[in-house]
Enzyme design. Structure first.
Site, PDB file in Angstrom:
ATOM      1  N   GLU A   1      39.058  44.176  30.982  1.00 31.90           N
ATOM      2  CA  GLU A   1      38.428  45.117  30.424  1.00 31.90           C
ATOM      3  C   GLU A   1      39.209  46.255  30.948  1.00 31.90           C
ATOM      4  O   GLU A   1      39.438  46.297  32.063  1.00 31.90           O
ATOM      5  CB  GLU A   1      37.310  45.175  30.527  1.00 31.90           C
ATOM      6  CG  GLU A   1      36.397  45.515  30.065  1.00 31.90           C
ATOM      7  CD  GLU A   1      34.931  45.072  29.893  1.00 31.90           C
ATOM      8  OE1 GLU A   1      34.496  44.967  31.451  1.00 31.90           O
ATOM      9  OE2 GLU A   1      33.813  45.559  29.310  1.00 31.90           O
TER      10      GLU A   1
ATOM     11  N   HIS B   1      39.280  46.325  34.704  1.00 31.41           N
ATOM     12  CA  HIS B   1      38.327  45.442  35.681  1.00 31.41           C
ATOM     13  C   HIS B   1      39.218  44.087  35.287  1.00 31.41           C
ATOM     14  O   HIS B   1      39.295  43.313  34.104  1.00 31.41           O
ATOM     15  CB  HIS B   1      37.101  45.517  34.813  1.00 31.41           C
ATOM     16  CG  HIS B   1      36.265  44.925  34.924  1.00 31.41           C
ATOM     17  ND1 HIS B   1      35.046  44.600  33.782  1.00 31.41           N
ATOM     18  CD2 HIS B   1      35.684  44.130  36.524  1.00 31.41           C
ATOM     19  CE1 HIS B   1      34.130  42.907  34.795  1.00 31.41           C
ATOM     20  NE2 HIS B   1      34.784  42.808  35.698  1.00 31.41           N
TER      21      HIS B   1
ATOM     22  N   ASN C   1      29.767  42.508  32.007  1.00 32.02           N
ATOM     23  CA  ASN C   1      28.438  42.656  32.736  1.00 32.02           C
ATOM     24  C   ASN C   1      27.670  42.995  32.660  1.00 32.02           C
ATOM     25  O   ASN C   1      26.291  43.110  33.025  1.00 32.02           O
ATOM     26  CB  ASN C   1      29.100  43.503  33.738  1.00 32.02           C
ATOM     27  CG  ASN C   1      29.450  42.818  34.959  1.00 32.02           C
ATOM     28  OD1 ASN C   1      29.502  41.124  35.380  1.00 32.02           O
ATOM     29  ND2 ASN C   1      31.197  42.850  35.488  1.00 32.02           N
TER      30      ASN C   1
ATOM     31  N   SER D   1      33.093  46.503  38.267  1.00 31.81           N
ATOM     32  CA  SER D   1      32.746  45.991  37.817  1.00 31.81           C
ATOM     33  C   SER D   1      31.346  46.564  36.919  1.00 31.81           C
ATOM     34  O   SER D   1      30.662  46.051  35.600  1.00 31.81           O
ATOM     35  CB  SER D   1      31.722  44.552  37.616  1.00 31.81           C
ATOM     36  OG  SER D   1      31.877  43.909  38.922  1.00 31.81           O
TER      37      SER D   1
HETATM   38  N1  LIG Z   1      33.714  39.029  42.761  1.00 29.07           N
HETATM   39  C1  LIG Z   1      33.557  39.378  41.452  1.00 29.07           C
HETATM   40  O1  LIG Z   1      33.559  37.941  40.178  1.00 29.07           O
HETATM   41  C2  LIG Z   1      34.360  40.378  40.582  1.00 29.07           C
HETATM   42  C3  LIG Z   1      35.069  40.427  38.933  1.00 29.07           C
HETATM   43  C4  LIG Z   1      35.953  41.500  38.793  1.00 29.07           C
HETATM   44  C5  LIG Z   1      34.971  42.406  39.216  1.00 29.07           C
HETATM   45  N2  LIG Z   1      34.971  43.033  40.966  1.00 29.07           N
HETATM   46  C6  LIG Z   1      34.775  43.766  41.638  1.00 29.07           C
HETATM   47  O2  LIG Z   1      35.464  43.733  42.182  1.00 29.07           O
HETATM   48  C7  LIG Z   1      35.482  45.289  43.283  1.00 29.07           C
HETATM   49  C8  LIG Z   1      35.133  43.904  44.705  1.00 29.07           C
HETATM   50  O3  LIG Z   1      34.513  43.251  44.390  1.00 29.07           O
HETATM   51  P1  LIG Z   1      34.909  41.766  45.512  1.00 29.07           P
HETATM   52  O4  LIG Z   1      34.091  40.598  44.721  1.00 29.07           O
HETATM   53  O5  LIG Z   1      36.730  41.203  45.827  1.00 29.07           O
HETATM   54  O6  LIG Z   1      34.339  42.426  46.875  1.00 29.07           O
HETATM   55  P2  LIG Z   1      33.957  41.609  48.048  1.00 29.07           P
HETATM   56  O7  LIG Z   1      33.018  42.176  48.834  1.00 29.07           O
HETATM   57  O8  LIG Z   1      34.754  39.980  48.519  1.00 29.07           O
HETATM   58  O9  LIG Z   1      35.871  42.640  48.339  1.00 29.07           O
HETATM   59  C9  LIG Z   1      35.473  43.631  48.740  1.00 29.07           C
HETATM   60  C10 LIG Z   1      35.998  44.068  50.299  1.00 29.07           C
HETATM   61  O10 LIG Z   1      36.566  46.001  50.055  1.00 29.07           O
HETATM   62  C11 LIG Z   1      37.016  45.919  51.877  1.00 29.07           C
HETATM   63  N3  LIG Z   1      36.316  47.872  51.643  1.00 29.07           N
HETATM   64  C12 LIG Z   1      35.076  47.911  51.675  1.00 29.07           C
HETATM   65  N4  LIG Z   1      35.204  48.562  51.791  1.00 29.07           N
HETATM   66  C13 LIG Z   1      36.250  49.439  52.036  1.00 29.07           C
HETATM   67  C14 LIG Z   1      37.318  50.390  52.333  1.00 29.07           C
HETATM   68  N5  LIG Z   1      36.524  52.198  52.325  1.00 29.07           N
HETATM   69  N6  LIG Z   1      38.503  50.756  52.166  1.00 29.07           N
HETATM   70  C15 LIG Z   1      39.177  49.284  52.217  1.00 29.07           C
HETATM   71  N7  LIG Z   1      38.686  48.310  51.607  1.00 29.07           N
HETATM   72  C16 LIG Z   1      37.263  48.365  51.646  1.00 29.07           C
HETATM   73  C17 LIG Z   1      35.826  45.250  51.868  1.00 29.07           C
HETATM   74  O11 LIG Z   1      36.369  44.876  53.274  1.00 29.07           O
HETATM   75  C18 LIG Z   1      35.389  43.748  51.415  1.00 29.07           C
HETATM   76  O12 LIG Z   1      36.593  42.669  51.994  1.00 29.07           O
HETATM   77  C19 LIG Z   1      34.136  45.545  42.852  1.00 29.07           C
HETATM   78  O13 LIG Z   1      34.350  46.042  42.643  1.00 29.07           O
HETATM   79  C20 LIG Z   1      33.701  44.383  42.442  1.00 29.07           C
HETATM   80  O14 LIG Z   1      31.883  44.593  41.390  1.00 29.07           O
HETATM   81  C21 LIG Z   1      34.066  41.734  40.893  1.00 29.07           C
END
Ligand SMILES: NC(=O)c1ccc[n+]([C@@H]2O[C@H](COP(=O)([O-])OP(=O)(O)OC[C@H]3O[C@@H](n4cnc5c(N)ncnc54)[C@H](O)[C@@H]3O)[C@@H](O)[C@H]2O)c1
Length: 282
Positions: free
Chosen positions: A150, A138, A188, A117
């Site tokens: 994005e 993204h 963001n 993000s």
């Molecule tokens: N939540 C949102 O609305 C949103 C929107 C767009 C982008 N993002 C981005 O997407 C990415 C994930 O966010 P999320 O909300 O899904 O987070 P989340 O916390 O729901 O999930 C993250 C996952 O990554 C796993 N993880 C951590 N380290 C790891 C590794 N070394 N190998 C494999 N898996 C691993 C964790 O176990 C977890 O299940 C982030 O970069 C976030 O900024 C989030």
């Protein structure tokens, strides 16, 4: 048949796996946490069932989509991937380690995309020997519904990588908007300070969460208030993004609201933990 590996099975990873499988790609969903994989697969199944109920595809198509997704706990599974999308925790050190490993394990020509993000694509690319093949992809939350992707070009991302990524986005029936690499990109950089300011309003007693959200929905025509949106994104993710803006742009202007820090410390992360600014029972 094309193969995509999705690293991280949380809020975003399971949505990304869902949309690729729906378009006929073979998907490997990878997470270090067995719990996250189980919850991710359960979410995909629930969302596919909901789509079938709404008339978007048949029960058989839903089952076929699910059948195209396999799971793994090891990054070794990227060895035959045509594309890798990293959607792991929003922490630079975690992502840097993952990209170092992906570069070693994935086939030479494979594009390695990050769903980050806010973290610099150029810095992520520096962890690899293929900076021209690193790009930001993204997706927005919830992935099966939101149209925008994005697409972030790092300093060394090649034109060919951008072109192929945009084609893939189109194939997923989504819309790519290209932006350059800067903290928080566009989405963001604009959204998160608004959410943070809404949290300051609650923290300072200006209004209740319900009132803040009503003002933005009824007054600004937002479909979701900023605090309900923060719960959907995950308050831990919001805090991580504010820290990237703070480190990369302006320490004072982008300081996280103290209430946001307190809620994350207490494990009140929004929908995923059952409690954020609102309570969630399912
Ligand atoms: N939540 C949102 O609305 C949103 C929107 C767009 C982008 N993002 C981005 O997407 C990415 C994930 O966010 P999320 O909300 O899904 O987070 P989340 O916390 O729901 O999930 C993250 C996952 O990554 C796993 N993880 C951590 N380290 C790891 C590794 N070394 N190998 C494999 N898996 C691993 C964790 O176990 C977890 O299940 C982030 O970069 C976030 O900024 C989030």
């Amino acid at each position: 048949m094309k193969k995509v590996a999705v690293v991280g099975a949380g809020t975003m990873g399971n949505g990304v796996a869902h949309v690729f499988a729906q378009q006929g790609w073979n998907v490997t969903l990878i997470d270090t946490s067995a719990d996250a994989i189980a919850r991710g697969m359960e979410t995909i199944k629930k969302n596919l069932d909901r789509q079938v109920k709404k008339g978007a595809g048949s029960k058989e198509q839903g089952a076929e989509t699910l059948g195209r997704i396999k799971t793994s706990s090891s990054l070794d599974s990227v060895k035959d991937a045509d594309l890798v999308i990293e959607a792991a925790t929003e922490n630079p050190d975690i992502k840097f380690d993952i990209f170092e490993d992906l570069d070693r394990l994935a086939p030479k020509g494979t594009i390695l995309a990050s769903n980050t993000s806010s973290i610099s694509i150029t810095e992520i690319a520096k962890q690899t020997k293929r900076p021209e093949r690193i790009i930001g992809m993204h997706f927005m939350n919830p992935v099966p519904i939101m149209k925008l992707v994005e697409v972030i070009r790092g300093k060394e991302t090649s034109n060919d990588t951008v072109k192929k990524t945009v084609e893939i986005v189109r194939e997923l029936e989504k819309i790519a908007v290209e932006v350059n690499d800067a903290p928080g990109f566009v989405s963001n950089r604009v959204l998160m300070p608004m959410i943070n300011e809404a949290i300051f309003c609650v923290d300072e007693g200006v209004a209740t969460p319900e009132a803040v959200d009503q003002v933005m929905k009824l007054g600004m025509n937002h479909p979701l208030g900023p605090l309900a949106l923060a719960d959907l994104i995950g308050l831990d993710v919001c805090l991580d993004i504010m820290k990237v803006l703070q480190d990369g742009l302006d320490a004072h202007k982008y300081r996280p609201a103290p209430l946001l820090e307190r809620m994350v410390a207490q494990g009140r992360l929004g929908r995923k933990s059952g409690q954020g600014f609102y309570a969630y029972h399912d």
